[in-house]
Design a protein around this motif. Structure first.
Motif, PDB file in Angstrom:
ATOM      1  N   ILE A 109       0.871  -1.315   0.048  1.00  0.00           N
ATOM      2  CA  ILE A 109      -0.037  -0.055  -0.066  1.00  0.00           C
ATOM      3  C   ILE A 109       0.854   1.248   0.030  1.00  0.00           C
ATOM      4  O   ILE A 109       0.562   2.361  -0.737  1.00  0.00           O
ATOM      5  N   SER A 110       1.772   1.386   0.860  1.00  0.00           N
ATOM      6  CA  SER A 110       2.677   2.418   0.965  1.00  0.00           C
ATOM      7  C   SER A 110       3.612   2.681  -0.283  1.00  0.00           C
ATOM      8  O   SER A 110       3.655   3.835  -0.855  1.00  0.00           O
ATOM      9  N   GLY A 111       4.087   1.551  -0.908  1.00  0.00           N
ATOM     10  CA  GLY A 111       4.863   1.738  -2.082  1.00  0.00           C
ATOM     11  C   GLY A 111       3.772   2.318  -3.494  1.00  0.00           C
ATOM     12  O   GLY A 111       4.136   3.326  -3.969  1.00  0.00           O
ATOM     13  N   THR A 112       2.491   1.932  -3.399  1.00  0.00           N
ATOM     14  CA  THR A 112       1.536   2.234  -4.455  1.00  0.00           C
ATOM     15  C   THR A 112       1.317   3.763  -3.907  1.00  0.00           C
ATOM     16  O   THR A 112       1.332   4.721  -5.194  1.00  0.00           O
ATOM     17  N   ILE A 113       1.285   4.241  -3.015  1.00  0.00           N
ATOM     18  CA  ILE A 113       0.673   5.651  -2.390  1.00  0.00           C
ATOM     19  C   ILE A 113       1.866   6.698  -2.988  1.00  0.00           C
ATOM     20  O   ILE A 113       1.707   7.605  -3.501  1.00  0.00           O
ATOM     21  N   MET A 114       3.062   5.968  -2.526  1.00  0.00           N
ATOM     22  CA  MET A 114       4.387   6.957  -3.022  1.00  0.00           C
ATOM     23  C   MET A 114       4.485   6.939  -4.297  1.00  0.00           C
ATOM     24  O   MET A 114       4.905   8.219  -4.769  1.00  0.00           O
ATOM     25  N   LEU A 115       4.280   6.122  -5.290  1.00  0.00           N
ATOM     26  CA  LEU A 115       4.342   6.019  -6.627  1.00  0.00           C
ATOM     27  C   LEU A 115       3.264   6.954  -7.084  1.00  0.00           C
ATOM     28  O   LEU A 115       3.563   7.850  -8.085  1.00  0.00           O
ATOM     29  N   ILE A 116       2.176   6.889  -6.725  1.00  0.00           N
ATOM     30  CA  ILE A 116       1.143   7.809  -7.464  1.00  0.00           C
ATOM     31  C   ILE A 116       1.485   9.175  -6.943  1.00  0.00           C
ATOM     32  O   ILE A 116       1.186  10.075  -7.700  1.00  0.00           O
ATOM     33  N   HIS A 117       2.087   9.638  -5.593  1.00  0.00           N
ATOM     34  CA  HIS A 117       2.214  10.723  -5.328  1.00  0.00           C
ATOM     35  C   HIS A 117       3.592  11.277  -6.068  1.00  0.00           C
ATOM     36  O   HIS A 117       3.405  12.519  -6.287  1.00  0.00           O
ATOM     37  N   LEU A 118       4.325  10.602  -6.420  1.00  0.00           N
ATOM     38  CA  LEU A 118       5.367  11.062  -7.308  1.00  0.00           C
ATOM     39  C   LEU A 118       4.883  11.433  -8.667  1.00  0.00           C
ATOM     40  O   LEU A 118       5.374  12.427  -9.260  1.00  0.00           O
ATOM     41  N   THR A 119       3.805  10.674  -9.182  1.00  0.00           N
ATOM     42  CA  THR A 119       3.314  11.011 -10.746  1.00  0.00           C
ATOM     43  C   THR A 119       2.400  12.104 -10.524  1.00  0.00           C
ATOM     44  O   THR A 119       2.268  12.580 -11.724  1.00  0.00           O
ATOM     45  N   ILE A 120       1.722  12.072  -9.465  1.00  0.00           N
ATOM     46  CA  ILE A 120       0.555  13.368  -9.367  1.00  0.00           C
ATOM     47  C   ILE A 120       1.204  14.571  -9.321  1.00  0.00           C
ATOM     48  O   ILE A 120       0.952  15.527 -10.074  1.00  0.00           O
ATOM     49  N   SER A 121       2.383  14.790  -8.343  1.00  0.00           N
ATOM     50  CA  SER A 121       3.036  16.025  -7.890  1.00  0.00           C
ATOM     51  C   SER A 121       4.137  16.632  -8.862  1.00  0.00           C
ATOM     52  O   SER A 121       4.440  15.929  -9.896  1.00  0.00           O
TER      53      SER A 121
END
Length: 147
Positions: A135-147
């Motif tokens: 879950i944390s890897g997915t959230i960090m990856l999404i955070h990197l691509t959105i911001s």
């Protein structure tokens, strides 16, 4: 001075009857243990964690494949570092997130399979930790691509 060797009496009994019983008991215990390991595969929490972890892993790989062209050559992957120059890594390092997810799934499954019959709650906690890593890897990856 000669030392006398103590000879064991040989009564012609090669294998005591008790040993035969213990061998049968050992084989029975192994069969029961294999049956109990199969119980591990019937646990709904295990399948919940595995299904969602694999879906998140597939989502991470898909997300990277579709968005890697949008990333600059140096990407701020290591956000925990304070200085800006140590945060930046080549964009190929984004694949570390699915790698960590795969590693956590495999390790948590192995540990759970070995300890499920002895410590069910500890096994479920290990599964939960692997799930949280995905879950944390997915959230960090999404955070990197959105911001």
């Amino acid at each position: 001075p000669k030392e006398e060797k103590i000879k064991q009496l040989d009564l012609g009994i090669k294998d005591p009857f008790k040993n035969k019983i213990y061998k049968i008991k050992g084989k029975t215990d192994n069969l029961l243990l294999q049956f109990e390991v199969r119980k591990f595969f019937k646990d709904p929490f295990f399948w919940f964690v595995m299904a969602f972890s694999l879906v998140m892993l597939a989502q991470q790989i898909y997300w990277i494949q579709t968005h890697i062209s949008q990333f600059p050559t140096l990407t701020p992957i290591l956000n925990y570092n304070l200085s800006a120059d140590t945060r930046l890594l080549p964009k190929e390092y984004l694949y570390i997130f699915p790698s960590i997810s795969i590693f956590s799934i495999i390790i948590s499954t192995i540990i759970t399979a070995r300890n499920y019959n002895k410590e069910k709650m500890l096994s479920k906690l290990v599964l939960l930790c692997g799930f949280l890593a995905c879950i944390s890897g997915t959230i960090m990856l999404i955070h990197l691509t959105i911001s």
